[in-house]
Write a protein that holds these residues in place. Sequence first.
Motif, mmCIF file in Angstrom:
data_model
loop_
_atom_site.group_PDB
_atom_site.id
_atom_site.type_symbol
_atom_site.label_atom_id
_atom_site.label_comp_id
_atom_site.label_asym_id
_atom_site.label_seq_id
_atom_site.Cartn_x
_atom_site.Cartn_y
_atom_site.Cartn_z
ATOM 1 N N TYR A 1 -11.575 40.069 -57.358
ATOM 2 C CA TYR A 1 -11.849 41.091 -56.345
ATOM 3 C C TYR A 1 -10.644 41.421 -55.481
ATOM 4 O O TYR A 1 -10.739 42.279 -54.598
ATOM 5 C CB TYR A 1 -13.012 40.637 -55.455
ATOM 6 C CG TYR A 1 -14.284 40.375 -56.225
ATOM 7 C CD1 TYR A 1 -15.010 41.421 -56.768
ATOM 8 C CD2 TYR A 1 -14.752 39.082 -56.422
ATOM 9 C CE1 TYR A 1 -16.179 41.194 -57.487
ATOM 10 C CE2 TYR A 1 -15.919 38.842 -57.126
ATOM 11 C CZ TYR A 1 -16.620 39.900 -57.665
ATOM 12 O OH TYR A 1 -17.775 39.668 -58.377
ATOM 13 N N GLY A 2 -9.536 40.728 -55.687
ATOM 14 C CA GLY A 2 -8.357 40.990 -54.888
ATOM 15 C C GLY A 2 -8.317 40.110 -53.646
ATOM 16 O O GLY A 2 -9.321 39.521 -53.243
ATOM 17 N N ILE A 3 -7.140 40.029 -53.037
ATOM 18 C CA ILE A 3 -6.955 39.151 -51.885
ATOM 19 C C ILE A 3 -7.847 39.584 -50.725
ATOM 20 O O ILE A 3 -8.483 38.740 -50.068
ATOM 21 C CB ILE A 3 -5.489 39.143 -51.438
ATOM 22 C CG1 ILE A 3 -4.574 38.643 -52.572
ATOM 23 C CG2 ILE A 3 -5.310 38.277 -50.198
ATOM 24 C CD1 ILE A 3 -4.823 37.215 -52.968
ATOM 25 N N ARG A 4 -7.944 40.868 -50.473
ATOM 26 C CA ARG A 4 -8.682 41.354 -49.302
ATOM 27 C C ARG A 4 -10.184 41.099 -49.438
ATOM 28 O O ARG A 4 -10.787 40.440 -48.583
ATOM 29 C CB ARG A 4 -8.419 42.841 -49.113
ATOM 30 C CG ARG A 4 -9.033 43.423 -47.843
ATOM 31 C CD ARG A 4 -8.636 44.867 -47.666
ATOM 32 N NE ARG A 4 -9.214 45.427 -46.455
ATOM 33 C CZ ARG A 4 -9.031 46.672 -46.059
ATOM 34 N NH1 ARG A 4 -8.263 47.492 -46.777
ATOM 35 N NH2 ARG A 4 -9.601 47.114 -44.950
ATOM 36 N N SER A 5 -10.789 41.606 -50.516
ATOM 37 C CA SER A 5 -12.237 41.432 -50.698
ATOM 38 C C SER A 5 -12.592 39.977 -50.972
ATOM 39 O O SER A 5 -13.578 39.456 -50.433
ATOM 40 C CB SER A 5 -12.734 42.322 -51.844
ATOM 41 O OG SER A 5 -12.512 43.686 -51.575
ATOM 42 N N GLY A 6 -11.794 39.317 -51.816
ATOM 43 C CA GLY A 6 -12.074 37.924 -52.126
ATOM 44 C C GLY A 6 -11.962 37.033 -50.904
ATOM 45 O O GLY A 6 -12.770 36.113 -50.717
ATOM 46 N N ASN A 7 -10.977 37.318 -50.041
ATOM 47 C CA ASN A 7 -10.805 36.508 -48.841
ATOM 48 C C ASN A 7 -11.986 36.673 -47.887
ATOM 49 O O ASN A 7 -12.396 35.718 -47.218
ATOM 50 C CB ASN A 7 -9.504 36.897 -48.144
ATOM 51 C CG ASN A 7 -9.114 35.922 -47.054
ATOM 52 O OD1 ASN A 7 -9.112 34.712 -47.251
ATOM 53 N ND2 ASN A 7 -8.805 36.440 -45.878
ATOM 54 N N ARG A 8 -12.543 37.866 -47.811
ATOM 55 C CA ARG A 8 -13.717 38.078 -46.963
ATOM 56 C C ARG A 8 -14.896 37.244 -47.442
ATOM 57 O O ARG A 8 -15.633 36.673 -46.632
ATOM 58 C CB ARG A 8 -14.088 39.561 -46.955
ATOM 59 C CG ARG A 8 -13.121 40.446 -46.166
ATOM 60 C CD ARG A 8 -13.515 41.905 -46.248
ATOM 61 N NE ARG A 8 -12.626 42.749 -45.447
ATOM 62 C CZ ARG A 8 -12.708 44.076 -45.389
ATOM 63 N NH1 ARG A 8 -13.643 44.708 -46.099
ATOM 64 N NH2 ARG A 8 -11.877 44.761 -44.636
ATOM 65 N N MET A 9 -15.084 37.188 -48.754
ATOM 66 C CA MET A 9 -16.172 36.369 -49.289
ATOM 67 C C MET A 9 -15.950 34.898 -48.981
ATOM 68 O O MET A 9 -16.884 34.174 -48.597
ATOM 69 C CB MET A 9 -16.283 36.575 -50.802
ATOM 70 C CG MET A 9 -16.647 37.968 -51.231
ATOM 71 S SD MET A 9 -16.817 38.087 -53.034
ATOM 72 C CE MET A 9 -16.704 39.865 -53.250
ATOM 73 N N VAL A 10 -14.715 34.446 -49.138
ATOM 74 C CA VAL A 10 -14.405 33.042 -48.882
ATOM 75 C C VAL A 10 -14.642 32.700 -47.420
ATOM 76 O O VAL A 10 -15.271 31.678 -47.093
ATOM 77 C CB VAL A 10 -12.947 32.730 -49.283
ATOM 78 C CG1 VAL A 10 -12.562 31.314 -48.840
ATOM 79 C CG2 VAL A 10 -12.763 32.880 -50.784
ATOM 80 N N LEU A 11 -14.160 33.536 -46.508
ATOM 81 C CA LEU A 11 -14.315 33.275 -45.073
ATOM 82 C C LEU A 11 -15.782 33.318 -44.662
ATOM 83 O O LEU A 11 -16.226 32.513 -43.822
ATOM 84 C CB LEU A 11 -13.503 34.283 -44.261
ATOM 85 C CG LEU A 11 -11.976 34.179 -44.394
ATOM 86 C CD1 LEU A 11 -11.291 35.273 -43.586
ATOM 87 C CD2 LEU A 11 -11.488 32.807 -43.952
ATOM 88 N N SER A 12 -16.544 34.240 -45.227
ATOM 89 C CA SER A 12 -17.975 34.309 -44.913
ATOM 90 C C SER A 12 -18.688 33.043 -45.382
ATOM 91 O O SER A 12 -19.544 32.499 -44.667
ATOM 92 C CB SER A 12 -18.602 35.542 -45.577
ATOM 93 O OG SER A 12 -17.999 36.735 -45.123
#
Length: 323
Positions: free
Chosen positions: A53-64
């Motif tokens: 999903y890319g750094i931006r979208s993937g990072n949001r999922m990880v942080l959530s």
Amino acid sequence: MSEGSTENPEIRSILRNILLFSIALVLPGLQWTLFGWLHMLLPVCVFYLLGRYGIRSGNRMVLSSLALALLIYLLARRVDFFLLSVSLLPVSYVLIQSARRRESPAISGLKGVLVLAACWILAFAGLSIGAETSFYAQLLLTLDKGIGEALQYYRTSENISSDSLLLLETTLQQMKVIIPVIMPAMLGSFILLITWFTMVSGNKLVTRTCGWAPWEQYRYWQLPDKLIWIVIISGMIILVPTSPMRSFGINVLILLSIIYCFQGLSIAVFFLEKWNIPIFFRSFFYIMIIFQSFGTVLLLVVGIGDIWLDFRKLHQKPEEPGD
């Protein structure tokens, strides 16, 4: 899908990924004896989310997922396990960035190992805050206590013969002496295994789902030839009578042995796929060669021997049309 493109996730996919990753984060802390193995999968999950999903979208999922997991850990009063889980995640960011820069598996793995080791040092330091002894010392004391309890149990058991008891006592006493010496290598082995497993599994998952390969296939991975000099130097250091130097050489040699086992396994994978061995027999071979001590030694010998013998012929130059 090209390397630069990423998948735009739907709301349903986002919620599913957040929920599943949160569960993977929480279960080891709530019941480690049953779900501790999930710690190995945490970096792979992050690598997959960032790669797909890319750094931006993937990072949001990880942080959530981390926010949801932290809430559960606070309610369960198990923040120490949350800290341990978080310490496993930065290696995935380093590996995915290294892969996008098209760096070799060896360079990427080195970066991942250094970052994971630094994260564990910080985690151990954090767990040592407020304690009389460091977390590392507590770990050694726990292992020593466990060996002592096992020794006491065998001494009081009536089902063990005197010869067997003598052998067990000798073995356990030796373990009490050896474990403090090789504990850095034992922890380093886990770091190497987690990094290697994340790279191999993540590479496979991202290649199949995203259409771009972070690295070439595992069967073509190869260590730098000059690494063998560190093995030779470590072997020479072991001969030094000074105890700290010998301990250092032993730990380095253990870690390098594991690294060359990884190379030996890649060679085994290369020939099993080249000969089209059925997946059932291939899986059986992997289990036997990894969990049998002879198989581990064989992987080590093959991994080191590849430096000079080049079993896969990866260093051969292609023949020119005129030849």
